[in-house]
Structures are given as C-alpha cells and as structure tokens.
Write a protein that holds these residues in place. Sequence first.
Motif, mmCIF file in Angstrom:
data_model
loop_
_atom_site.group_PDB
_atom_site.id
_atom_site.type_symbol
_atom_site.label_atom_id
_atom_site.label_comp_id
_atom_site.label_asym_id
_atom_site.label_seq_id
_atom_site.Cartn_x
_atom_site.Cartn_y
_atom_site.Cartn_z
ATOM 1 N N LYS A 197 0.829 -1.193 0.000
ATOM 2 C CA LYS A 197 0.000 0.000 0.000
ATOM 3 C C LYS A 197 0.872 1.255 0.000
ATOM 4 N N GLN A 198 0.625 2.145 -0.953
ATOM 5 C CA GLN A 198 1.364 3.393 -1.078
ATOM 6 C C GLN A 198 0.395 4.518 -1.399
ATOM 7 N N ALA A 199 0.803 5.756 -1.103
ATOM 8 C CA ALA A 199 -0.083 6.904 -1.319
ATOM 9 C C ALA A 199 -0.255 7.229 -2.790
ATOM 10 N N GLY A 200 0.715 6.883 -3.617
ATOM 11 C CA GLY A 200 0.632 7.209 -5.036
ATOM 12 C C GLY A 200 1.254 8.560 -5.346
ATOM 13 N N ASN A 201 1.411 8.829 -6.623
ATOM 14 C CA ASN A 201 2.078 10.060 -7.050
ATOM 15 C C ASN A 201 1.258 11.315 -6.766
ATOM 16 N N ALA A 202 -0.082 11.169 -6.680
ATOM 17 C CA ALA A 202 -0.924 12.342 -6.463
ATOM 18 C C ALA A 202 -0.584 13.039 -5.145
ATOM 19 N N ALA A 203 -0.248 12.272 -4.119
ATOM 20 C CA ALA A 203 0.123 12.874 -2.834
ATOM 21 C C ALA A 203 1.378 13.733 -2.996
ATOM 22 N N TRP A 204 2.290 13.252 -3.798
ATOM 23 C CA TRP A 204 3.510 14.012 -4.089
ATOM 24 C C TRP A 204 3.186 15.293 -4.849
ATOM 25 N N TYR A 205 2.308 15.206 -5.855
ATOM 26 C CA TYR A 205 1.922 16.396 -6.614
ATOM 27 C C TYR A 205 1.314 17.451 -5.667
ATOM 28 N N ARG A 206 0.433 17.009 -4.752
ATOM 29 C CA ARG A 206 -0.222 17.958 -3.842
ATOM 30 C C ARG A 206 0.793 18.601 -2.900
ATOM 31 N N GLN A 207 1.704 17.784 -2.397
ATOM 32 C CA GLN A 207 2.725 18.314 -1.493
ATOM 33 C C GLN A 207 3.579 19.368 -2.189
ATOM 34 N N ARG A 208 3.959 19.088 -3.442
ATOM 35 C CA ARG A 208 4.798 20.051 -4.182
ATOM 36 C C ARG A 208 4.031 21.339 -4.470
ATOM 37 N N ALA A 209 2.748 21.218 -4.771
ATOM 38 C CA ALA A 209 1.933 22.400 -5.057
ATOM 39 C C ALA A 209 1.741 23.255 -3.801
ATOM 40 N N ASP A 267 -3.112 18.074 -8.175
ATOM 41 C CA ASP A 267 -2.255 18.930 -7.347
ATOM 42 C C ASP A 267 -3.063 19.725 -6.326
ATOM 43 N N ARG A 268 -4.332 19.344 -6.143
ATOM 44 C CA ARG A 268 -5.190 19.971 -5.141
ATOM 45 C C ARG A 268 -5.786 18.883 -4.248
ATOM 46 N N PRO A 269 -6.274 19.244 -3.066
ATOM 47 C CA PRO A 269 -6.919 18.241 -2.220
ATOM 48 C C PRO A 269 -8.080 17.579 -2.954
ATOM 49 N N PRO A 270 -8.250 16.266 -2.810
ATOM 50 C CA PRO A 270 -9.332 15.568 -3.529
ATOM 51 C C PRO A 270 -10.703 15.990 -3.027
ATOM 52 N N GLU A 271 -11.679 15.927 -3.923
ATOM 53 C CA GLU A 271 -13.066 16.240 -3.579
ATOM 54 C C GLU A 271 -13.886 14.964 -3.752
ATOM 55 N N PRO A 272 -14.009 14.165 -2.700
ATOM 56 C CA PRO A 272 -14.660 12.856 -2.843
ATOM 57 C C PRO A 272 -16.166 12.964 -3.047
ATOM 58 N N ASP A 273 -16.642 12.374 -4.100
ATOM 59 C CA ASP A 273 -18.071 12.202 -4.374
ATOM 60 C C ASP A 273 -18.157 11.105 -5.430
ATOM 61 N N ALA A 274 -18.023 9.867 -4.969
ATOM 62 C CA ALA A 274 -17.845 8.736 -5.877
ATOM 63 C C ALA A 274 -18.998 8.580 -6.852
ATOM 64 N N ARG A 275 -20.224 8.752 -6.372
ATOM 65 C CA ARG A 275 -21.383 8.548 -7.250
ATOM 66 C C ARG A 275 -21.413 9.586 -8.368
ATOM 67 N N ALA A 276 -21.221 10.848 -8.022
ATOM 68 C CA ALA A 276 -21.213 11.900 -9.039
ATOM 69 C C ALA A 276 -20.052 11.711 -10.006
ATOM 70 N N GLN A 277 -18.898 11.277 -9.486
ATOM 71 C CA GLN A 277 -17.731 11.076 -10.337
ATOM 72 C C GLN A 277 -17.957 9.977 -11.350
ATOM 73 N N ARG A 278 -18.612 8.903 -10.952
ATOM 74 C CA ARG A 278 -18.885 7.807 -11.903
ATOM 75 C C ARG A 278 -19.733 8.293 -13.065
ATOM 76 N N GLN A 279 -20.720 9.126 -12.777
ATOM 77 C CA GLN A 279 -21.565 9.663 -13.841
ATOM 78 C C GLN A 279 -20.754 10.569 -14.772
ATOM 79 N N LEU A 280 -19.897 11.404 -14.192
ATOM 80 C CA LEU A 280 -19.059 12.290 -15.006
ATOM 81 C C LEU A 280 -18.112 11.486 -15.897
ATOM 82 N N ILE A 281 -17.586 10.378 -15.385
ATOM 83 C CA ILE A 281 -16.680 9.536 -16.176
ATOM 84 C C ILE A 281 -17.426 8.923 -17.350
#
Length: 446
Positions: free
Chosen positions: A97-109, A197-211
């Motif tokens: 388990k790792q945080a992934g590159n997105a955590a790094w992008y946010r930290q740098r921003a 590079d910004r904090p995530p905005e969790p809304d899984a149901r809305a995101q699935r529709q947008l995808i």
Amino acid sequence: MPFFSRKPDLASLPGFAMPADCMQTLHSASEFRQTLLRLIRSAKTRIHLAALYLQQDEAGAEVLEALYQAASSNPRLDVRLFVDAHRAQRGLIGQGKQAGNAAWYRQRAQQQPLANLAIYGVPVQSKELFGVMHLKGFIIDDAVLYSGASLNNVYLHVGERYRYDRYHLLQHAELADSMSHYLVAQLATDPALIRLDRPPEPDARAQRQLIRQLRQKLAHTQCRLPAVTRGSASIHPICGQGRGNPFNSLLLQLLRQPTQQLVICTPYFNLPRSVLLQLDALLARGIKVEIIVGDKQANDFYIPPEQPFKVIGCLPYLYEMNLRRFARKRQTYLQSGQLTLRLWQHEGNSYHLKGLWVDQQYMLITGNNLNPRAFTLDLENGLLIHDPHHTLKPQITQELANIRQHTAVLSHYRQLQKLRDYPEKVRKLLGRLGKLRIDRLFYRLL
C-alpha cells in the motif's frame, strides 16, 4: 477544420503537410530525457504534457522540478500535465500500500502554489483495471516530442537500467496547436477531470456519472485538422477510445495496405483477433510480415526465478505462451522466411516499442500496445506519417536498424519455452488459470 469520420479513409485523411526536415528521430532514452528537459527549460508559451504517469523517483522529480522552474520564472507560460487519474492515486504494483504520485503532486503544489501550473488526472474508466488514459505527446511551444514512454527512472534511463521506446521530435506549429487544443479544450475543461495537485473532492457517485459522460464524449472527439494536399508528405494525429473507434479502424486499414512488407513492434504479444485476421490475410497474399516483440526477460513485469515470486510476474510467461501458439500455427511461413519474428533482449533492460511501418510509405508512431485492452478500453492516440516520396527513408532505416540491433530471429516455435519449462510457481498458477479458462479473461484486460 474537418474531423475524422468514424471509419477514416487513408486516401482522404485530414492532416498536415509535413516538411521533410521537421522530424528528428531520437535513438535512446537518455537522448529523449535530455531533449525533454532542454525543451522545458527553453519554453516560452506552453508546456502541455500527456503521459500515463509521472513517477515520484529521481527522473520524475527532475521533470517536475523543471516544470516548476519554468512556470515560476515565466508567469505567462501555460504549464499543464495530463496523467491517468487512477494510476496517479495508487502505488506501484506489488509494492504494498502506497499513497501514489498524487500525494507528491499535492505536497509540491503546497510548497510553491503557481496559478499557471496544473496537473490533471484523466479518468477514462471508473476503475484502472477497465481502462486508462494512454494518450502520449509532449507539446512545448511549437514542438511535439512524441514517445510511448512514461516519466520515471527506467523510461528516462536514470540509473543502470532503461526501458527502450521510440522517440520523435517534430518541429511543427500546426501539429502542436492541434494536439494542444485537444488536451486543453477537450480534456482540461471536462468536469470529470481531477486536479491531482489539489486536495481531492470525494463524491464517488457523481464522479462515476461524469466519467461515463467523458467516455461518451471521447468516443467522438478528435484533433482539429485541415484537409491535406495528396502527394506530399503528411502527418495525421488521431485518437480513439472504445470498440470500433477511428484509431482502431485506421490501424486495421493500415494492415490492409502492404503490397510488399509490414513491420510491427509491440511489447506485449497479445494481438486482437481483428489484427490476427489481417496478418493471416497478408501472409496468404505473399506479403512479408516482420514482428518485433520483447523477449519475456525484457518484459517490465519479468521477475528472475531467484527472486521472490509475485503473481504479476506471470504476465511475461502468458505473453510468451501466446507468441508460441501464434508461431506454431504459422510455422510454414516462419520456415519460408515470409514471416519474421524477432525477440528483443539487451542485458537487464526492458522493451516498450510500439508502431507500424507499411511499404516505406506509412509509419505509425503510437503508444498503442496493439492488444485487446488498447482496442476496447484505453484512451489511445498516435501520429500517422505518410511519406510517398521516401523523404524520411534514412531516418526510418536507421531507427529500424537500431531496434533490430538487440534482437534474435525465431526460426521455429520450439525455440520458445512451453508451460512445463517455466519455474514451478509460475507453472502451477498458469496451469490453474488454463483449467479454469481465466487466462482468456486475462488476455482481454492486460
């Protein structure tokens, strides 16, 4: 400007006239890295990069720092990075388990907020298993640096090992404008995209529709292109996502074109049935077919037998089994020399080349792996070059010579190992998969 139809015709493809001197073929991962960094550091107006991922390692950090330096020193410079959203939010396969590159992008921003620098995650599917953003291309001012490579140590040859790919630099303002418009106007403005590079905005149901809505849009979206005057060299960017998309149709049309020879590069030997049918039709017509594929030890998932076993390490053996079946059915063509199979292997390095060459008339530069996943799930793109007067022949000849340098020609299918020859843990797992017929599902998703 016209767009591609659902089934583009090679004779009337929209695209751009291509001056003979606008393209430079690069021949190594190191040269590719040096060129990319040089272009970033000299950028004046835009840096728009599309890759599967930018990894948090030495090479990735060098690229990210170059982007921040360019953006901070020139507030008018538009800097945007597009990567796969799911790939950026997980760690490396098999590394726990790792945080992934997105955590790094946010930290740098957070360390250095810049209004003119953005990192976007493109979610092509709701889960990574079912498809990724596989677009390629780095647009920097009026230059396009195109490769199937992502951005990390092995792709950029930082350290001892490299992952061999294709690398082309095109100085072509219209091509750069077209590809940039696709990224900025079609992708960056879509509500499904995630600012990594910004904090995530969790809304899984809305995101699935947008995808889902994004995927429907991508099925009909192409670069803006003019009509091309036939007879001159030309270049044609094309994208595709989903079954029967324009890119798939273009690939299949290219496979019908050869009158003399076809050359294919693919890293993972798992050709779609539609491609296999076209290859068999070419062989039946007497056309020479050459396929250059990575040896299993040159696969990026290969694990030497002396190292701890991981399930992901079975993939190179699955691909080799597929290649053996393909060669066995076409042994007559192998013996006659009409079909040439080359296996690439160079020390401990890996192979990631993709593309087609047709009769020295057409060349396709792409990140498409020519597998079922690329044909049905991933968002893909490529650059088709039409060179009727062979102005690019010296570059093409040199590139193919470099690719073939570390290859061995397969003269008989028995030169490839079979299941009983594999390490015990690999043999047992693949044997179980075969009995359950799950291996066929694997071929569709990998």
